[in-house]
Design an enzyme around this catalytic site. Structure first.
Site: not given
Length: 305
Positions: A103, A206, A276
């Site tokens: 992230s 992602e 995630h």
């Protein structure tokens, strides 16, 4: 087992129960877990002010840990890029510390590769992956165990049979740099010295909470900047927690992927178990990899890192 150093370079830890469960699980697995002094600090939305979080990174570098794992992502690392201790980070990696996270940590990892060519690992965060009330995902746990034992050498997955993943010609890519991570964070680094200038690489992406039109907008920026055309392959991981609305009228993620395929000669693969989500593999940013497909089966191999 491993010496694991837990630190918080981005947003403040809000779920203290998940933090504690994560620590308990890692210790129950036999790991020596060291917690940074400011791991639970809070300043506005951050895990301490900028100087506090920079010092936490320095301590992680000096810890001598086998693994330095973030407590959580969120936002905060792009504020620190001009001040990151790149020499200390490179020295820590050379001595065996493996920096792990995802992230927001994408900014740290891409900057480290751009400035030092050192390998870091996209993988679990303490709270998200080891701290849920349910047991950690078996695949994630197995990949983490391999990392601790320094024996993970690749991964494989089966691409979904969906409109965005038709049967594609076989793909074979050799000796390409694996890089990528969170799409929004990566795109924010365009035009800065912290985005690696990777040509002929395998780019994986992602994101979470981004509507497909926002995903397309970011991909279009990367396309127009010439980043996507320079890759040997683009691999989509998991894009989750967004909500379609009535006036999308059929505009979905597969629409975005199909449009991208129509714009590129570069193969675009889907279904990588990373993002995630509970089921995630661990991926080495900056490692040379081989990528191959056989029908819907995809294989990504990096050998011993």
């Amino acid at each position: 087992m491993s010496h694991i150093y837990i630190f918080s370079p981005s947003s403040a830890v809000r779920d203290k129960a998940a933090f504690k469960r994560g620590l308990k699980r890692l210790r129950a697995q036999g790991h020596e877990v060291e917690i940074d002094a400011d791991a639970l600090s809070s300043h506005m939305r951050f895990a301490g002010d900028d100087d506090t979080r920079l010092k936490a990174i320095e301590r992680a570098c000096a810890s001598g840990a086998n693994i330095a794992m973030i407590s959580r992502g969120g936002y905060g690392l792009t504020r620190l890029l001009t001040q990151l201790p790149f020499k200390s980070i490179a020295k820590a990696v050379d001595k065996g510390t493996q920096f792990v996270g995802l992230s927001d940590f994408t900014a740290f990892q891409l900057a480290v590769y751009a400035k030092t060519q050192r390998i870091t690992w996209q993988g679990p965060a303490l709270g998200e992956d080891f701290g849920p009330e349910s047991e950690p995902d078996e695949i994630m746990q197995a990949c983490f165990d391999d990392l601790c034992l320094e024996q993970g050498e690749g991964t494989g997955w089966r691409m979904p049979s969906t409109p965005s993943s038709p049967m594609l010609p076989s793909v074979k890519v050799n000796d390409a740099v694996l890089w990528g991570g969170n799409l929004a964070v990566l795109t924010s680094l365009l035009g800065t010295p912290y985005l690696p200038m990777v040509k002929g690489g395998v780019l994986f992406l992602e994101d979470v909470g981004e509507h497909p039109y926002k995903i397309e907008r970011m991909l279009t920026q990367l396309f127009n900047a010439g980043v996507l055309k320079q890759q040997k392959a683009i691999v989509f991981g998991q894009f989750t927690s967004y909500k379609l609305v009535t006036h999308d009228k059929g505009f979905k993620l597969h629409t975005v992927i199909e449009r991208l395929r129509s714009q590129l000669k570069t193969p675009v693969l889907t279904g990588l178990p990373f993002g995630h989500v509970a089921t995630k593999v661990i991926l080495p940013i900056g490692a040379k990899v081989d990528l191959a497909t056989d029908g819907r089966d995809a294989f990504l191999v990096w050998g011993h890192v």
